[in-house]
Design a protein around this motif. Structure first.
Motif, mmCIF file in Angstrom:
data_model
loop_
_atom_site.group_PDB
_atom_site.id
_atom_site.type_symbol
_atom_site.label_atom_id
_atom_site.label_comp_id
_atom_site.label_asym_id
_atom_site.label_seq_id
_atom_site.Cartn_x
_atom_site.Cartn_y
_atom_site.Cartn_z
ATOM 1 N N GLY A 38 0.801 -1.226 0.000
ATOM 2 C CA GLY A 38 0.000 0.000 0.000
ATOM 3 C C GLY A 38 0.828 1.267 0.000
ATOM 4 O O GLY A 38 0.293 2.360 0.167
ATOM 5 N N GLY A 39 2.134 1.131 -0.220
ATOM 6 C CA GLY A 39 3.006 2.293 -0.152
ATOM 7 C C GLY A 39 3.513 2.808 -1.481
ATOM 8 O O GLY A 39 4.446 3.607 -1.510
ATOM 9 N N LEU A 40 2.913 2.362 -2.584
ATOM 10 C CA LEU A 40 3.407 2.808 -3.889
ATOM 11 C C LEU A 40 2.823 4.161 -4.260
ATOM 12 O O LEU A 40 1.612 4.349 -4.257
ATOM 13 C CB LEU A 40 3.073 1.778 -4.975
ATOM 14 N N LYS A 41 3.711 5.088 -4.549
ATOM 15 C CA LYS A 41 3.339 6.425 -5.009
ATOM 16 C C LYS A 41 4.042 6.661 -6.345
ATOM 17 O O LYS A 41 5.038 6.021 -6.647
ATOM 18 C CB LYS A 41 3.767 7.485 -4.002
ATOM 19 N N ALA A 42 3.495 7.584 -7.111
ATOM 20 C CA ALA A 42 4.097 7.879 -8.412
ATOM 21 C C ALA A 42 3.976 9.356 -8.737
ATOM 22 O O ALA A 42 3.039 10.023 -8.295
ATOM 23 C CB ALA A 42 3.420 7.056 -9.503
ATOM 24 N N ARG A 43 4.938 9.835 -9.519
ATOM 25 C CA ARG A 43 4.860 11.183 -10.076
ATOM 26 C C ARG A 43 4.133 11.065 -11.405
ATOM 27 O O ARG A 43 4.446 10.210 -12.229
ATOM 28 C CB ARG A 43 6.254 11.752 -10.290
ATOM 29 N N ILE A 44 3.175 11.947 -11.630
ATOM 30 C CA ILE A 44 2.366 11.932 -12.842
ATOM 31 C C ILE A 44 3.219 12.329 -14.048
ATOM 32 O O ILE A 44 4.018 13.263 -13.981
ATOM 33 C CB ILE A 44 1.180 12.917 -12.714
ATOM 34 N N ILE A 45 3.028 11.607 -15.155
ATOM 35 C CA ILE A 45 3.653 11.978 -16.420
ATOM 36 C C ILE A 45 2.605 12.733 -17.226
ATOM 37 O O ILE A 45 1.524 12.217 -17.492
ATOM 38 C CB ILE A 45 4.144 10.747 -17.207
ATOM 39 N N LYS A 46 2.920 13.956 -17.597
ATOM 40 C CA LYS A 46 2.003 14.794 -18.362
ATOM 41 C C LYS A 46 2.280 14.611 -19.850
ATOM 42 O O LYS A 46 3.428 14.650 -20.275
ATOM 43 C CB LYS A 46 2.175 16.255 -17.965
ATOM 44 N N GLY A 47 1.220 14.394 -20.612
ATOM 45 C CA GLY A 47 1.331 14.205 -22.053
ATOM 46 C C GLY A 47 0.594 12.948 -22.469
ATOM 47 O O GLY A 47 0.529 11.973 -21.718
ATOM 48 N N ASP A 48 0.018 12.970 -23.663
ATOM 49 C CA ASP A 48 -0.755 11.830 -24.143
ATOM 50 C C ASP A 48 0.121 10.665 -24.585
ATOM 51 O O ASP A 48 -0.245 9.510 -24.449
ATOM 52 C CB ASP A 48 -1.665 12.251 -25.305
ATOM 53 N N ASP A 49 1.277 10.966 -25.143
ATOM 54 C CA ASP A 49 2.184 9.939 -25.645
ATOM 55 C C ASP A 49 3.410 9.901 -24.741
ATOM 56 O O ASP A 49 4.227 10.815 -24.759
ATOM 57 C CB ASP A 49 2.575 10.257 -27.087
ATOM 58 N N VAL A 50 3.551 8.828 -23.953
ATOM 59 C CA VAL A 50 4.654 8.747 -22.995
ATOM 60 C C VAL A 50 6.020 8.652 -23.669
ATOM 61 O O VAL A 50 7.042 8.839 -23.022
ATOM 62 C CB VAL A 50 4.476 7.562 -22.021
ATOM 63 N N ALA A 52 6.782 10.535 -26.408
ATOM 64 C CA ALA A 52 7.035 11.800 -27.104
ATOM 65 C C ALA A 52 7.980 12.675 -26.292
ATOM 66 O O ALA A 52 8.060 12.566 -25.064
ATOM 67 C CB ALA A 52 5.725 12.528 -27.352
ATOM 68 N N ASP A 53 8.667 13.566 -26.993
ATOM 69 C CA ASP A 53 9.597 14.473 -26.329
ATOM 70 C C ASP A 53 8.900 15.423 -25.363
ATOM 71 O O ASP A 53 9.518 15.897 -24.417
ATOM 72 C CB ASP A 53 10.379 15.284 -27.364
ATOM 73 N N ASP A 54 7.617 15.716 -25.603
ATOM 74 C CA ASP A 54 6.926 16.661 -24.728
ATOM 75 C C ASP A 54 6.294 15.997 -23.495
ATOM 76 O O ASP A 54 5.727 16.677 -22.650
ATOM 77 C CB ASP A 54 5.872 17.454 -25.507
ATOM 78 N N ALA A 55 6.405 14.683 -23.349
ATOM 79 C CA ALA A 55 5.918 14.001 -22.144
ATOM 80 C C ALA A 55 6.909 14.273 -21.017
ATOM 81 O O ALA A 55 8.102 14.014 -21.151
ATOM 82 C CB ALA A 55 5.776 12.517 -22.394
ATOM 83 N N LYS A 56 6.415 14.816 -19.918
ATOM 84 C CA LYS A 56 7.285 15.210 -18.810
ATOM 85 C C LYS A 56 6.786 14.644 -17.493
ATOM 86 O O LYS A 56 5.591 14.593 -17.233
ATOM 87 C CB LYS A 56 7.341 16.741 -18.684
ATOM 88 N N VAL A 57 7.720 14.247 -16.649
ATOM 89 C CA VAL A 57 7.402 13.821 -15.293
ATOM 90 C C VAL A 57 7.182 15.082 -14.467
ATOM 91 O O VAL A 57 8.041 15.963 -14.434
ATOM 92 C CB VAL A 57 8.537 12.977 -14.690
ATOM 93 N N THR A 58 6.015 15.179 -13.828
ATOM 94 C CA THR A 58 5.698 16.356 -13.028
ATOM 95 C C THR A 58 6.090 16.133 -11.568
ATOM 96 O O THR A 58 6.517 15.041 -11.193
ATOM 97 C CB THR A 58 4.184 16.668 -13.094
ATOM 98 N N ASP A 59 5.917 17.161 -10.761
ATOM 99 C CA ASP A 59 6.169 17.053 -9.322
ATOM 100 C C ASP A 59 4.942 16.568 -8.564
ATOM 101 O O ASP A 59 5.013 16.357 -7.354
ATOM 102 C CB ASP A 59 6.614 18.407 -8.765
#
Length: 107
Positions: A38-50, A52-59
């Motif tokens: 129950g301890g798994l957390k993740a940073r959201i990746i923004k962008g439709d295509d993971v 693509a160059d514009d897909a970014k890991v957010t805070d």
């Protein structure tokens, strides 16, 4: 260039499906164990295509409620199934069992 080093697709507590980079440390790098505890957390990746160059890991960090397959059918329409009874087939002379698990597919 891809901005993430590990990719998961998951639903968060509110039911939203996200792509994300799991938060791990050298001591807790087993995603499966973290998820089961129950301890798994993740940073959201923004962008439709993971990929693509514009897909970014957010805070933005969210709790992972459900792990999903890493890619959707729309992202990889040529793969119809993934899997192999690895232990059963590894006894044949063609296959060599290794500790590293592989994803194999045939087209």
């Amino acid at each position: 260039m891809i901005s993430w080093s590990r990719l998961i697709r998951f639903s968060s507590a509110d039911g939203t499906i996200h792509n994300g980079e799991p938060i791990v440390t050298p001591e807790t790098d087993d995603i499966g164990k973290l998820f089961k505890s129950g301890g798994l957390k993740a940073r959201i990746i923004k962008g439709d295509d993971v990929f693509a160059d514009d897909a970014k890991v957010t805070d933005k960090v969210v709790d992972v409620k459900t792990l999903l397959g890493p890619l959707t059918v729309e992202q990889v329409p040529i793969i119809r199934c993934v899997g192999l009874n690895y232990m059963k087939h590894s006894s044949s002379p063609v296959h060599v069992y290794e500790r590293v698990k592989l994803i194999l597919w045939y087209s």
